[in-house]
Structure formats: structure tokens, C-alpha cells
Motif scaffolding. Sequence first.
Motif, PDB file in Angstrom:
ATOM      1  N   LEU A  79     -78.517  14.998 -36.511  1.00 41.00           N
ATOM      2  CA  LEU A  79     -79.757  15.425 -37.170  1.00 41.00           C
ATOM      3  C   LEU A  79     -80.635  16.238 -36.218  1.00 41.00           C
ATOM      4  O   LEU A  79     -81.287  17.199 -36.631  1.00 41.00           O
ATOM      5  CB  LEU A  79     -80.519  14.200 -37.685  1.00 41.00           C
ATOM      6  N   ALA A  82     -79.091  19.640 -36.104  1.00 47.19           N
ATOM      7  CA  ALA A  82     -79.309  20.393 -37.342  1.00 47.19           C
ATOM      8  C   ALA A  82     -80.730  20.910 -37.459  1.00 47.19           C
ATOM      9  O   ALA A  82     -80.968  21.982 -38.040  1.00 47.19           O
ATOM     10  CB  ALA A  82     -78.968  19.507 -38.535  1.00 47.19           C
ATOM     11  N   THR A  83     -81.695  20.178 -36.915  1.00 42.64           N
ATOM     12  CA  THR A  83     -83.104  20.556 -37.085  1.00 42.64           C
ATOM     13  C   THR A  83     -83.687  21.304 -35.893  1.00 42.64           C
ATOM     14  O   THR A  83     -84.452  22.257 -36.060  1.00 42.64           O
ATOM     15  CB  THR A  83     -83.957  19.301 -37.357  1.00 42.64           C
ATOM     16  N   LEU A  84     -83.326  20.868 -34.677  1.00 42.48           N
ATOM     17  CA  LEU A  84     -83.955  21.430 -33.482  1.00 42.48           C
ATOM     18  C   LEU A  84     -82.985  22.139 -32.548  1.00 42.48           C
ATOM     19  O   LEU A  84     -83.417  22.778 -31.584  1.00 42.48           O
ATOM     20  CB  LEU A  84     -84.663  20.314 -32.692  1.00 42.48           C
ATOM     21  N   ARG A 135     -73.860  22.793 -38.743  1.00 42.59           N
ATOM     22  CA  ARG A 135     -74.021  22.281 -40.110  1.00 42.59           C
ATOM     23  C   ARG A 135     -72.686  21.823 -40.722  1.00 42.59           C
ATOM     24  O   ARG A 135     -72.350  22.167 -41.859  1.00 42.59           O
ATOM     25  CB  ARG A 135     -74.663  23.341 -41.013  1.00 42.59           C
TER      26      ARG A 135
END
Length: 207
Positions: A79, A82-84, A135
Motif C-alpha cells: 500500500l 502504491a500510494t507513495l 500496481r
Amino acid sequence: MLHLDTHLAAIIAEHGTATYSILAGIVFCETGLVLTPFLPGDSLLFAAGTFAALGSLSLPILLVTLTAAAIAGDAVNYLIGATLGPRAVARGLINPAFVAKTEAFYAAHGPRTVVLARFVPIVRTFAPFVAGVARMPWPTFTAFNCAGAALWVGSLTVAGAAFGTLPVVRDNFSAVVLGIVAVSLAPLAVEMWLERQKKGAGGGASA
């Protein structure tokens, strides 16, 4: 790290059942935070299994708690990636060389990297991060994450329980820890050597 047997014995003596939480925390950080790839992984699991064989810890509890910690660590790392991930690499917060090595590992092994990377220090920490950056579909990642965690924790902890109490291992525990680290790093070393060979061959061909 070379004296995990001594340090773990002290932790068990001082903290008792809280030792499970401490070990789970180390496993979670080593697999879940890209800033802590230096924490012990394989050798810690082996040492924990050894103390289970000695009766200081419960092997079933170790298997459940450490597998759960390994699964949670990879999930959080995914996660974060995927985000940072892209911004962290671009700003130099994450060593791009480590990411590149892990990407090469993915190129060679595909989604199985999530399982295989469990047994390779540093790559183990960056594999879920790179999966998040790329991803990889969450259901695919989760399936390989759970399988890899169970195989990694199960094999090394049970190996510690089976062999850690043997006199030759107990009397040379520091050497055994070094051996485990060396064996764990071998796939990464081979991968780097093959990559250099390819680059050398390419350079020679172009010359």
C-alpha cells in the motif's frame, strides 16, 4: 545479529509472553517498512524456532503470530508503494538501486517474486513495495503474499526447532547465523553476477 541466541534469551527472560509481540514487531518492520531492511529476518526465525525446541517459546504460537506479521508487513508495504512509492523514489528517500534490483527480480520471476523474495534479504523488503508501485492486482498479490509468508516463516522456524538444539549448531550459533545470511544472499549475488556478465557481453559485442 551474530548473537541472536543470547539476546533472544534475555528478551524471553525479561518479557515472557510479550516476546511474541516483540518478534512479530521485528518481522513486521523488516517486511513492511522500506527503511528497515537491515533488521534480522531468516536468522531471527531460526533462532525463535530453536528456543521453541528448548521449551522457552511455543512453536504453534510462533508460526501463527509471525506468519500474520509477515503477511501484514507485506500488505502495508504494498500500500505504501502504491500510494507513495513513485514520489519517494523520485525524491531520493528510497535507494533507487535497491528498487532496480527488485524490478530485475520481478522481470525474471513475475508474481512468484512475492514468494521467492521472502528468502532474499533486502529484496524481501522491497518486493511488496515495487509490487505496489507497479500496481500488481491486489488479489494476485495477496495470494502470493500469504503463500510466501507461510512458507518463509514455516520453513525457517521449523528448521530452527529441528536443528537448533543440535550440539554442533548450539556451540557454533554465530557461525550458523552467518551461514544463513550467506545462503539467503546467494540468489541476489548470482542475479547481480549474471547482470554484470550480460552487460560485459553487451559491451564486448558493441565494441
